[in-house]
Design an enzyme around this catalytic site. Sequence first.
Site, PDB file in Angstrom:
ATOM      1  N   GLY A   7     -36.654 -21.048 -18.160  1.00  0.00           N
ATOM      2  CA  GLY A   7     -36.101 -21.692 -19.345  1.00  0.00           C
ATOM      3  C   GLY A   7     -37.024 -21.500 -20.535  1.00  0.00           C
ATOM      4  O   GLY A   7     -36.574 -21.277 -21.665  1.00  0.00           O
ATOM      5  N   THR A   8     -38.311 -21.576 -20.283  1.00  0.00           N
ATOM      6  CA  THR A   8     -39.284 -21.368 -21.350  1.00  0.00           C
ATOM      7  C   THR A   8     -39.148 -19.976 -21.955  1.00  0.00           C
ATOM      8  O   THR A   8     -39.177 -19.818 -23.176  1.00  0.00           O
ATOM      9  CB  THR A   8     -40.716 -21.586 -20.804  1.00  0.00           C
ATOM     10  N   THR A  64     -38.114  -5.030 -14.032  1.00  0.00           N
ATOM     11  CA  THR A  64     -37.231  -5.067 -12.863  1.00  0.00           C
ATOM     12  C   THR A  64     -36.770  -6.496 -12.622  1.00  0.00           C
ATOM     13  O   THR A  64     -37.579  -7.422 -12.594  1.00  0.00           O
ATOM     14  CB  THR A  64     -37.974  -4.520 -11.628  1.00  0.00           C
ATOM     15  N   CYS A 120     -52.284 -40.047 -21.158  1.00  0.00           N
ATOM     16  CA  CYS A 120     -53.189 -39.813 -20.036  1.00  0.00           C
ATOM     17  C   CYS A 120     -52.612 -38.866 -19.004  1.00  0.00           C
ATOM     18  O   CYS A 120     -53.346 -38.258 -18.234  1.00  0.00           O
ATOM     19  CB  CYS A 120     -53.535 -41.137 -19.369  1.00  0.00           C
TER      20      CYS A 120
END
Lengths: 395, 134
Positions: free
Chosen positions: A71-72, A237, A325
């Site tokens: 997706g990135t 590929t 965090c």
Amino acid sequence: MRKVYLDHAATTPLLPEVREAMLPYLGEAFGNPSCLHSWGDAAREAMEAARAQVAQLIGANAEEVIFTGSGTESNNFAIKGLALAQQDKGKHIVISAIEHFSVLHSARTLEKRGFELSLVPVDKYGVVNPDDVRKSLKKDTVLVSIMHANGEVGTIEPILEIARITRESNIVFHTDAIATAGTVPVDVKELGVDALSLAGNQFYGPKGVGALWVRKGVRVIPLLDGGIQEGGRRAGTENIPAIVGLGKATELAKANMTARIKHLTQLRDRLLSELPAKIDHVVITGHPQNRLPGNASFCVEFIEGEAMLMLLNSQGVAVTSGSACTSRALKASHVLIAMGLPHALAQGSLLFSFGIDNTSEDVNYVLEVLPPIVDRLRQMSPLYAKFIKAGKGGS
Amino acid sequence: MPVYSEKVMEHFMNPRNVGEIENPDGVGEVGNPICGDMMTFYIKVKDNRLEDVKFKTFGCGAAIAVSSMVSEMAKGKTLEEAMKITPRSVADELEGLPKQKYHCSNLGAQALNKAIQDYLSKKKKRKEARDNGG
């Protein structure tokens, strides 16, 4: 110990049927689809069948679907490829303030290379106002990208209305549909967009595969140069096993979508209504109704997300948080901050994302284990102590 | 989630000395909720020794484990000894902290130090008041 996976926004498990469909392509059917012999033919046929399946899921033509590695990659490809293809026309891009980093950082990269970037704000529910998109447009705007839904808070965006605006002005409109495609109905014609990203691991397909749909006639510059795979738009590929898996996952998603949505919505709505009833000072994040069926996101006041996440994990429950965090960059979620949440509240972010294997018992279990965890951390929290003292002083 | 040492996990799961001290001799507060971590240390001093140390912490697993470890290290020590506790010695006692957590979460020694400074400045003021009064 009971194990409850509630982090489907991060990734979903691979369905057994999908794995079965992939296996031959990890074995004897190993051919390269670019080759002109029987091995190549078998791989190519499988790949084209998967392309047709993906196209069907989103109401597109198969030849408009480009397979990618994630997706990135689809989002990088869309933002950079669509903008660079039009840079002679103009260099202004519009995105929302709550886009995924793969859109946001791609746009920032273009900004460093001379493009101008406008970020459209969102309201407290994370909704983009189409009027704000309209106002942000300039003479040289060449690309608008607004996500279909935000995976972190679940809010679904008014893509149809935004598409009307971009069409009037003849501006290319991309939507990141990674959180929606395969989960809720997505039809590119109905939405009126020009390009759309999706990813297989969001709906029980494999990781490492995605797709970018680009309307015929819209130019996009490749990210990867090389051979003429994917019509010359994405060299390399092809990852045939993953592509076949993506195809199978889209077929199953389309066939079972209504039942899946019903199931997920029931689980989500139970948690959205029962968790705030069990724990004081919990805020639901995202739109109350117009949200992804599996997304129940909250901010728990006076405590921090990673600590909750770790204690939930010790009870077998897997969730995620947008707290500073928990992020490697140590920054609170840009989505929650854009929605106007105070930093301290954003630190208490907790996201439950349901999947098709979750049950009502899983919701019961969360409702049983979370309140003592919250209580324990609040007993430790100086912010909670201050709040209690202030309350007593005021009364 | 960062990978924590067994020692960090043990202190996070079973933190020592959580709470407040009524009428403390010194209080030290550091951090703020914007950066993610906030710690308040309370101390009780007798004959120049930390008779009791308690804390309250808003923060991640590392912040809670750090607070717990500092309280354990400090209890019973003389003020001079306690002021020698550093972020480094706390991290060492915890068998290491993830790199990205080292600076933001490792505020315990600082909070303790502030509580001791608070005690010393109050003591000084009391002495001055006595001297002026006498």
